[in-house]
Design an enzyme around this catalytic site. Structure first.
Site, mmCIF file in Angstrom:
data_model
loop_
_atom_site.group_PDB
_atom_site.id
_atom_site.type_symbol
_atom_site.label_atom_id
_atom_site.label_comp_id
_atom_site.label_asym_id
_atom_site.label_seq_id
_atom_site.Cartn_x
_atom_site.Cartn_y
_atom_site.Cartn_z
ATOM 1 N N GLU A 75 -5.211 25.886 55.367
ATOM 2 C CA GLU A 75 -4.755 25.055 54.263
ATOM 3 C C GLU A 75 -3.548 24.219 54.630
ATOM 4 O O GLU A 75 -2.735 24.609 55.453
ATOM 5 C CB GLU A 75 -4.358 25.952 53.092
ATOM 6 C CG GLU A 75 -5.543 26.645 52.501
ATOM 7 C CD GLU A 75 -5.156 27.577 51.379
ATOM 8 O OE1 GLU A 75 -4.194 27.275 50.657
ATOM 9 O OE2 GLU A 75 -5.820 28.602 51.242
ATOM 10 N N CYS A 129 0.133 30.056 48.809
ATOM 11 C CA CYS A 129 -0.408 30.295 50.152
ATOM 12 C C CYS A 129 -1.744 31.022 50.170
ATOM 13 O O CYS A 129 -1.878 32.087 49.614
ATOM 14 C CB CYS A 129 0.557 31.157 50.943
ATOM 15 S SG CYS A 129 2.184 30.489 50.934
HETATM 16 N N1 SAH Z 1 5.354 33.154 57.634
HETATM 17 C C1 SAH Z 1 6.328 32.215 57.199
HETATM 18 C C2 SAH Z 1 5.754 30.955 56.623
HETATM 19 C C3 SAH Z 1 4.561 31.043 55.736
HETATM 20 S S1 SAH Z 1 4.795 31.638 54.103
HETATM 21 C C4 SAH Z 1 7.299 32.864 56.249
HETATM 22 O O1 SAH Z 1 7.163 34.039 55.975
HETATM 23 O O2 SAH Z 1 8.235 32.208 55.820
HETATM 24 C C5 SAH Z 1 5.674 30.362 53.287
HETATM 25 C C6 SAH Z 1 6.536 30.846 52.132
HETATM 26 O O3 SAH Z 1 5.736 31.166 50.988
HETATM 27 C C7 SAH Z 1 7.306 32.103 52.452
HETATM 28 O O4 SAH Z 1 8.606 32.003 51.929
HETATM 29 C C8 SAH Z 1 6.504 33.155 51.737
HETATM 30 O O5 SAH Z 1 7.241 34.310 51.561
HETATM 31 C C9 SAH Z 1 6.131 32.415 50.478
HETATM 32 N N2 SAH Z 1 5.034 32.986 49.710
HETATM 33 C C10 SAH Z 1 3.926 33.591 50.140
HETATM 34 N N3 SAH Z 1 3.156 33.974 49.120
HETATM 35 C C11 SAH Z 1 3.785 33.576 48.009
HETATM 36 C C12 SAH Z 1 3.493 33.673 46.615
HETATM 37 N N4 SAH Z 1 2.385 34.266 46.192
HETATM 38 N N5 SAH Z 1 4.377 33.156 45.742
HETATM 39 C C13 SAH Z 1 5.512 32.550 46.166
HETATM 40 N N6 SAH Z 1 5.853 32.421 47.449
HETATM 41 C C14 SAH Z 1 4.993 32.935 48.362
#
Ligand code: SAH
Length: 339
Positions: free
Chosen positions: A90, A327
């Protein structure tokens, strides 16, 4: 399929020579690639050359738009990109007053196992190459235009795919996007944060913190068993010292879990005296995860406490909530629709 974008300058020169074309074609070809123009539409190149490239199985980019959904309310575009071998990732394009930001994926799936995230439900499938990351940016820009910021915040952990992520940053900079406009988001792999801090074109660093204590963080992020919150903050401080770039902490507010006033006070204490910024976001609920986002009043109260304690923070708008902005959600939906 072979993608032109995967070739370096030498590879492009060799290809142009193989086609029996003069060397000025290399520049023409690379300009087209940078714009994501399909080979058939590279009208400056002779038809014989285009036909040959197509016949040899080339295409321009190594990630192409398989599906697009666009928010009716804010114009956010969510893309599903098809990669070679049939994998899907995505990407999101968000519209801001200063231009468009593309959020790219760095891995198919993710190995980090965060409890609130849809991308990691089935583990990591594979790493993306730098050209697959770059293809997402170019494809989104060719589609919507105006891209001047990139965030590595899609599926995957960029620092778990370090070499390709860094190569991607270099290629983006070469393409004219300033490293000040590139953000890398990580769950906090401390040694890799240190390595990144020594890069001349180090990006803006965003760290997904999501909890102010080890006890809480370990319940939602397996990586917290390896690095304590204090170690993560210490790595952030070193990054700031070496790059002079303010670090951002992501903090997703999960109802009844990390959204109390006590958490806000502990978070403020954790970063006291460190000129960082806290990005608050309401958790985007993921059906499979059974976690909910905090309500508006709780979020605002949390932000107020941070501000009162002198901690710079902002509440991130949830863009594209009507199109499964969180995500991994679009990919999962698409895959399950196909099944
Ligand atoms: N692995 C990296 C980048 C990908 S996730 C990281 O952990 O930062 C990108 C961001 O989206 C991260 O801050 C992650 O914690 C957040 N994220 C993932 N799932 C989420 C959700 N359901 N709601 C809000 N933020 C989320």
């Amino acid at each position: 399929m072979k993608a032109l974008i995967a070739l370096d300058a030498q590879g492009l020169s060799a290809l142009v020579a193989e086609c029996g074309q003069p060397s000025y074609r290399v520049k023409q070809l690379s300009d087209y690639i940078a714009k994501g123009v399909p080979i058939a539409q590279m009208s400056v190149l002779p038809k014989s050359m285009r036909d040959r490239l197509i016949a040899e199985g080339y295409r321009t980019l190594s990630a192409t738009i398989a599906k697009k959904r666009q928010s009716a309310t804010d114009g956010t575009a969510k893309y599903l990109f098809a990669l070679d071998g049939g994998d899907l990732v995505e990407g999101v394009l968000m519209k801001y007053s200063y231009g468009n930001t593309v959020c790219v994926s760095t891995q198919v799936g993710c190995a980090m196992g965060c409890k609130f995230c849809a991308s990691t439900l089935e583990g990591k499938v594979r790493d993306l190459t730098a050209d697959e990351m770059l293809s997402q940016v170019i494809a989104a820009d060719a589609d919507e235009g105006g891209v001047n910021h990139v965030v590595m915040m899609g599926s995957g952990e960029p620092l778990d795919n370090y070499a390709e992520s860094v190569k991607f940053i270099d290629r983006l900079c070469e393409s004219g996007i300033s490293h000040r406009h590139i953000s890398l988001s990580t769950c906090g792999l401390c040694e890799r944060i240190d390595e990144l801090s020594h890069k001349p074109n180090a990006p803006v660093l965003t760290i997904s913190l999501h909890a102010p204590t080890d006890e809480l963080r370990r319940r939602i992020m397996p990586i917290a068993a390896k690095y304590s919150v204090c170690e993560v903050v210490a790595a952030a401080k070193r990054y700031f010292e070496r790059t002079s770039r303010r670090v951002i902490f992501e903090y997703s507010l999960i109802a009844g879990f990390n959204d109390t006033q006590e958490c806000a006070r502990k978070l403020a204490a954790l970063v006291k005296g460190f000129p960082c910024h806290i990005n608050l976001i309401r958790l985007n609920p993921v059906a499979e995860r059974g976690l909910d986002g905090s309500d508006k009043r709780t979020v605002e109260a949390f932000a107020r406490t941070l501000t009162a304690l002198g901690t710079s923070n902002s509440l991130r708008r949830t863009l594209g909530a009507d199109i499964d902005g969180a995500c991994g959600q679009l990919r999962r939906k698409y895959i399950s629709e196909q099944r």
